[in-house]
Design a protein around this motif. Structure first.
Motif, mmCIF file in Angstrom:
data_model
loop_
_atom_site.group_PDB
_atom_site.id
_atom_site.type_symbol
_atom_site.label_atom_id
_atom_site.label_comp_id
_atom_site.label_asym_id
_atom_site.label_seq_id
_atom_site.Cartn_x
_atom_site.Cartn_y
_atom_site.Cartn_z
ATOM 1 N N THR A 94 24.588 -31.698 19.592
ATOM 2 C CA THR A 94 24.331 -30.495 20.378
ATOM 3 C C THR A 94 25.437 -30.362 21.424
ATOM 4 O OG1 THR A 94 23.034 -31.632 22.065
ATOM 5 C CG2 THR A 94 21.843 -30.836 20.105
ATOM 6 N N ILE B 133 25.343 -31.307 4.353
ATOM 7 C CA ILE B 133 26.511 -31.864 5.049
ATOM 8 C C ILE B 133 27.313 -32.755 4.106
ATOM 9 C CG2 ILE B 133 27.213 -33.434 6.925
ATOM 10 C CD1 ILE B 133 24.712 -32.320 8.483
ATOM 11 N N LEU C 192 32.016 -32.753 17.443
ATOM 12 C CA LEU C 192 31.871 -31.334 17.119
ATOM 13 C C LEU C 192 30.464 -30.866 17.451
ATOM 14 C CD1 LEU C 192 33.194 -28.805 15.728
ATOM 15 C CD2 LEU C 192 32.167 -29.623 13.594
ATOM 16 N N VAL D 28 26.236 -24.547 7.697
ATOM 17 C CA VAL D 28 26.826 -25.892 7.631
ATOM 18 C C VAL D 28 28.310 -25.800 7.292
ATOM 19 C CG1 VAL D 28 26.884 -28.031 6.265
ATOM 20 C CG2 VAL D 28 24.705 -27.170 7.156
ATOM 21 N N CYS E 158 27.414 -28.468 17.078
ATOM 22 C CA CYS E 158 26.883 -27.608 15.998
ATOM 23 C C CYS E 158 25.586 -26.963 16.486
ATOM 24 C CB CYS E 158 26.633 -28.433 14.738
ATOM 25 S SG CYS E 158 28.070 -29.309 14.113
ATOM 26 N N LYS F 203 24.017 -24.247 16.060
ATOM 27 C CA LYS F 203 23.140 -23.475 15.170
ATOM 28 C C LYS F 203 22.236 -24.362 14.309
ATOM 29 C CE LYS F 203 26.262 -19.490 14.768
ATOM 30 N NZ LYS F 203 27.089 -18.679 13.850
ATOM 31 N N PHE F 204 22.568 -25.645 14.181
ATOM 32 C CA PHE F 204 21.822 -26.522 13.273
ATOM 33 C C PHE F 204 20.358 -26.688 13.694
ATOM 34 C CE2 PHE F 204 25.466 -29.258 11.258
ATOM 35 C CZ PHE F 204 26.077 -28.099 10.832
ATOM 36 N N LEU G 93 28.598 -35.232 15.020
ATOM 37 C CA LEU G 93 28.005 -33.896 15.085
ATOM 38 C C LEU G 93 26.866 -33.950 16.095
ATOM 39 C CD1 LEU G 93 27.657 -33.059 11.261
ATOM 40 C CD2 LEU G 93 29.668 -32.832 12.741
ATOM 41 N N GLU H 190 30.442 -23.257 7.630
ATOM 42 C CA GLU H 190 31.210 -22.638 8.725
ATOM 43 C C GLU H 190 31.374 -23.594 9.910
ATOM 44 O OE1 GLU H 190 28.986 -19.135 9.605
ATOM 45 O OE2 GLU H 190 29.833 -17.964 7.943
ATOM 46 N N SER H 191 30.310 -24.327 10.241
ATOM 47 C CA SER H 191 30.333 -25.220 11.410
ATOM 48 C C SER H 191 31.251 -26.416 11.200
ATOM 49 C CB SER H 191 28.915 -25.704 11.732
ATOM 50 O OG SER H 191 28.059 -24.620 12.033
ATOM 51 N N LEU H 192 31.253 -26.948 9.972
ATOM 52 C CA LEU H 192 31.988 -28.194 9.716
ATOM 53 C C LEU H 192 33.445 -27.988 9.311
ATOM 54 C CD1 LEU H 192 29.371 -30.434 7.853
ATOM 55 C CD2 LEU H 192 29.740 -30.117 10.289
ATOM 56 N N TYR I 23 19.438 -33.139 12.549
ATOM 57 C CA TYR I 23 20.466 -32.943 11.525
ATOM 58 C C TYR I 23 20.205 -33.643 10.192
ATOM 59 C CZ TYR I 23 23.341 -30.977 15.351
ATOM 60 O OH TYR I 23 23.822 -30.235 16.401
#
Length: 268
Positions: free
Chosen positions: A116, A193, A141, A164, A143, A145-146, A114, A166-168, A186
């Motif tokens: 940027t 997570i 991936l 979290v 992420c 918005k984190f 995970l 939605e992203s994962l 993170y």
């Protein structure tokens, strides 16, 4: 006179590394600079990140630090090699330590990263992981918005839980058994997570492994501080002192925290 270990990050995320260093090396003095006014670094051009990272580095080098920790994955990917080559003090990043920890943890050689947008696009983690173990398969991936969730102090909220999940979602259908938190922001979302991914997936906070590397390098260069006299930690931010202080005091157990506002380049 104590010389400090310098830490730089795009914002508050590198405090997750500082926390582990303070746990392992309680006598060390910390100087930390978070460029919160220009955070996040993830969507920025790598040349711009390289410039910002040097601005932060020079600020702390001018304060006679004995080691530099680039406690930001995006900055590590963009500038570590150049800074390490040009400084005469030890310089470490967070990508290699995180990669080693993940390879120790995985049982099936399927690792998720995970990060940027900048870190994912740099391919720094797949390169580091495959450099150590060619058989490993990596699912990266972004992420984006984190970081905003953490910097806005929303990391314990219902909004954070939703973001979290939605992203994962794309990682739920993969066979990964290990995830690297490839951004030092993170770990403040680590519990969310872990809850979403389930107990079969190990979640790696590269801060712990980075702290062990800090300790080993200081020892190797005979720079460890054994003096029990209280350390005068200093924290610098290019953004809001109050927001930085709220998050830092929530995350670190540092009494009488000194947070100073500074300017770098175009930051205000």
């Amino acid at each position: 006179m104590k010389r400090a270990i310098g830490f730089i990050d795009s914002g508050v995320g590198g405090l997750t590394v500082v926390k582990e260093v303070l746990k392992q090396l309680p006598h060390e003095q910390i100087y930390y600079l978070g460029d919160t006014a220009r955070c996040p670094y993830g969507p920025r051009d790598s040349q711009e990140v390289h410039q910002f990272t040097w601005e932060m580095t020079n600020f702390l080098v001018d304060r006679n630090i004995k080691m530099l920790v680039i406690a930001c994955n995006t900055a590590t990917a963009a500038a570590l090699a150049d800074i390490r080559e040009k400084l005469d003090i030890p310089v470490i990043g967070v990508i290699q330590p995180g990669s080693r920890a993940a390879l120790k943890a995985t049982q099936n050689n399927r690792i998720g990263v995970l990060g940027t947008i900048g870190t994912v696009q740099s391919m720094a983690y797949p390169k580091a992981l495959k450099g150590l173990n060619r058989r490993v398969e990596v699912d990266s991936l972004a992420c984006p918005k984190f970081v905003s969730v953490v910097e806005s102090r929303e990391y314990k909220s219902a909004i954070a839980k939703k973001i979290v999940a939605e992203s994962l979602l794309p990682l739920k259908s993969t066979k990964i058994d290990t995830i690297i938190l490839g951004c030092t922001h993170y770990p403040l979302l680590k519990t969310l997570i872990e809850n979403f991914m389930g107990s079969d997936v190990a979640v790696i906070n590269s801060g712990e492994e980075t702290a062990s590397e800090v300790s080993a390098l200081l020892d190797y260069h005979d720079l460890l501080d054994h003096d029990e006299i209280g350390a005068n930690h200093r924290f610098f931010t290019t953004g809001s002192v109050s927001i930085f202080q709220d998050i830092a005091q929530d995350w670190l157990d540092v009494p009488d925290m000194q947070v100073e506002h500074i300017k770098l380049g175009g930051a205000s």
